[in-house]
Write a protein that holds these residues in place. Sequence first.
Motif, PDB file in Angstrom:
ATOM      1  N   VAL A  56       0.859  -1.203   0.000  1.00  0.00           N
ATOM      2  CA  VAL A  56       0.000   0.000   0.000  1.00  0.00           C
ATOM      3  C   VAL A  56       0.885   1.240   0.000  1.00  0.00           C
ATOM      4  N   TRP A  57       1.955   1.172   0.815  1.00  0.00           N
ATOM      5  CA  TRP A  57       2.911   2.276   0.899  1.00  0.00           C
ATOM      6  C   TRP A  57       3.592   2.503  -0.445  1.00  0.00           C
ATOM      7  N   ALA A  58       3.978   1.406  -1.119  1.00  0.00           N
ATOM      8  CA  ALA A  58       4.664   1.542  -2.412  1.00  0.00           C
ATOM      9  C   ALA A  58       3.714   2.153  -3.442  1.00  0.00           C
ATOM     10  N   ARG A  59       2.459   1.696  -3.438  1.00  0.00           N
ATOM     11  CA  ARG A  59       1.492   2.257  -4.397  1.00  0.00           C
ATOM     12  C   ARG A  59       1.192   3.719  -4.074  1.00  0.00           C
ATOM     13  N   ALA A  60       1.149   4.053  -2.774  1.00  0.00           N
ATOM     14  CA  ALA A  60       0.910   5.448  -2.383  1.00  0.00           C
ATOM     15  C   ALA A  60       2.029   6.348  -2.901  1.00  0.00           C
ATOM     16  N   ASN A  61       3.261   5.837  -2.865  1.00  0.00           N
ATOM     17  CA  ASN A  61       4.390   6.616  -3.387  1.00  0.00           C
ATOM     18  C   ASN A  61       4.248   6.826  -4.891  1.00  0.00           C
ATOM     19  N   ARG A  62       3.831   5.789  -5.597  1.00  0.00           N
ATOM     20  CA  ARG A  62       3.645   5.935  -7.051  1.00  0.00           C
ATOM     21  C   ARG A  62       2.461   6.857  -7.366  1.00  0.00           C
ATOM     22  N   LEU A  63       1.429   6.824  -6.523  1.00  0.00           N
ATOM     23  CA  LEU A  63       0.293   7.739  -6.721  1.00  0.00           C
ATOM     24  C   LEU A  63       0.763   9.180  -6.524  1.00  0.00           C
ATOM     25  N   TRP A  64       1.579   9.396  -5.488  1.00  0.00           N
ATOM     26  CA  TRP A  64       2.166  10.728  -5.245  1.00  0.00           C
ATOM     27  C   TRP A  64       2.942  11.170  -6.487  1.00  0.00           C
ATOM     28  N   LEU A  65       3.781  10.275  -7.027  1.00  0.00           N
ATOM     29  CA  LEU A  65       4.591  10.611  -8.210  1.00  0.00           C
ATOM     30  C   LEU A  65       3.683  11.003  -9.377  1.00  0.00           C
ATOM     31  N   LYS A  66       2.637  10.236  -9.588  1.00  0.00           N
ATOM     32  CA  LYS A  66       1.730  10.519 -10.707  1.00  0.00           C
ATOM     33  C   LYS A  66       1.066  11.892 -10.522  1.00  0.00           C
ATOM     34  N   GLN A  67       0.612  12.160  -9.302  1.00  0.00           N
ATOM     35  CA  GLN A  67      -0.041  13.448  -9.040  1.00  0.00           C
ATOM     36  C   GLN A  67       0.942  14.602  -9.243  1.00  0.00           C
ATOM     37  N   VAL A  68       2.163  14.429  -8.742  1.00  0.00           N
ATOM     38  CA  VAL A  68       3.170  15.494  -8.831  1.00  0.00           C
ATOM     39  C   VAL A  68       3.540  15.773 -10.284  1.00  0.00           C
ATOM     40  N   ILE A  69       3.855  14.717 -11.032  1.00  0.00           N
ATOM     41  CA  ILE A  69       4.285  14.907 -12.434  1.00  0.00           C
ATOM     42  C   ILE A  69       3.142  15.512 -13.248  1.00  0.00           C
ATOM     43  N   THR A  70       1.942  15.019 -13.025  1.00  0.00           N
ATOM     44  CA  THR A  70       0.785  15.545 -13.774  1.00  0.00           C
ATOM     45  C   THR A  70       0.593  17.023 -13.452  1.00  0.00           C
ATOM     46  N   TRP A  71       0.675  17.375 -12.170  1.00  0.00           N
ATOM     47  CA  TRP A  71       0.486  18.777 -11.773  1.00  0.00           C
ATOM     48  C   TRP A  71       1.599  19.655 -12.361  1.00  0.00           C
ATOM     49  N   VAL A 247       5.580  19.736   3.678  1.00  0.00           N
ATOM     50  CA  VAL A 247       6.242  18.428   3.749  1.00  0.00           C
ATOM     51  C   VAL A 247       5.433  17.599   4.745  1.00  0.00           C
ATOM     52  N   VAL A 248       4.645  16.678   4.221  1.00  0.00           N
ATOM     53  CA  VAL A 248       3.652  15.966   5.037  1.00  0.00           C
ATOM     54  C   VAL A 248       3.679  14.470   4.726  1.00  0.00           C
ATOM     55  N   ARG A 249       2.970  13.707   5.560  1.00  0.00           N
ATOM     56  CA  ARG A 249       2.816  12.272   5.304  1.00  0.00           C
ATOM     57  C   ARG A 249       2.192  12.079   3.924  1.00  0.00           C
ATOM     58  N   LEU A 250       2.597  11.037   3.220  1.00  0.00           N
ATOM     59  CA  LEU A 250       1.996  10.783   1.907  1.00  0.00           C
ATOM     60  C   LEU A 250       0.481  10.717   2.020  1.00  0.00           C
TER      61      LEU A 250
END
Length: 280
Positions: A56-71, A247-250
């Motif tokens: 779940v943590w690994a997928r959350a990190n990839r979700l963060w990456l997707k949101q960041v790059i898209t933004w 700078v917050v929790r994922l």
Amino acid sequence: MTDQPMYESGLIAHGIDTTRPSVARVYDYALGGKDNYESDRELYRQIMKIAPETPVWARANRLWLKQVITWLAAEAGVRRFIDAGSGLPTVENTHQIAQKVSTDASVMYIDNDPSVVAHGRALLLDNDRTQFTAADLTKPDEVLADPAVAGMLADGQPVALVMALMLHHIADYDETLEIAGRYVDALPPGSYLAITHACNPGDGGPVDVLVTELLEKVKGAFPTLAFRSVEQISSLFHGLEVLEPGVVRLADWHVPGGRVEVDPQVGIRDAIYGGVAHKA
Ligand SMILES: C[S@@+](CC[C@H](N)C(=O)[O-])C[C@H]1O[C@@H](n2cnc3c(N)ncnc32)[C@H](O)[C@@H]1O
């Protein structure tokens, strides 16, 4: 001789040691990937006994990456990305995310894991706007002198430097600060820095207990791994304007002006912090 030993000897020629776990491959396994070996899967099973939320943590990190790059591509207009410590190719890689927004987005991947260099390079070099550089990010002089990296920074266009789950692989905190600072100094004005990093609040609470046990389990395989305080992670953005929500929790992160994508599962995601900052 079977195909397997020939394959293995080929891997050894690439510097890949399949008998010892690699961070890139254990993470690949956590994400459901296939570029991993029994040594990686065995360590992952040990990790799962302590932290069953790891996938779940690994997928959350990839979700963060997707949101960041898209933004960054859609809202901030960034067209150049350096994914430093990119890891093995997975379902949605940085160039696929960025080029979905803008076909002219360029992405430079950097990693030093032999598995990423051997397996990943070809898969990440999907089109003529993606490049891969095999380099040790703890040596900023060498990385910044690499012609491909220097070329991306040369004409002063803003660049997004992404260091997702990478800086915590540098054991010494002062060295980590210095290295991050060297890269930030090299970024043109208008650039962005995006980081996720392992965190230990150091308060004796459940996350502290969990990551202390986890670190003890993996320290043989990953001796430089360092969980850091929120203050230390925040200081990696020194001199930059950190965007909301900080700078917050994922689990609490959202794109500027956006909302948190709510996921009821938390657990070890409390131990990963992320942030994005702008260089004026
Ligand atoms: C946990 S993976 C993260 C992959 C990807 N950034 C993500 O967040 O999904 C960490 C990656 O950082 C790379 N890495 C760690 N230290 C590095 C160094 N000194 N130089 C280059 N890459 C490094 C590892 O090889 C690995 O691929």
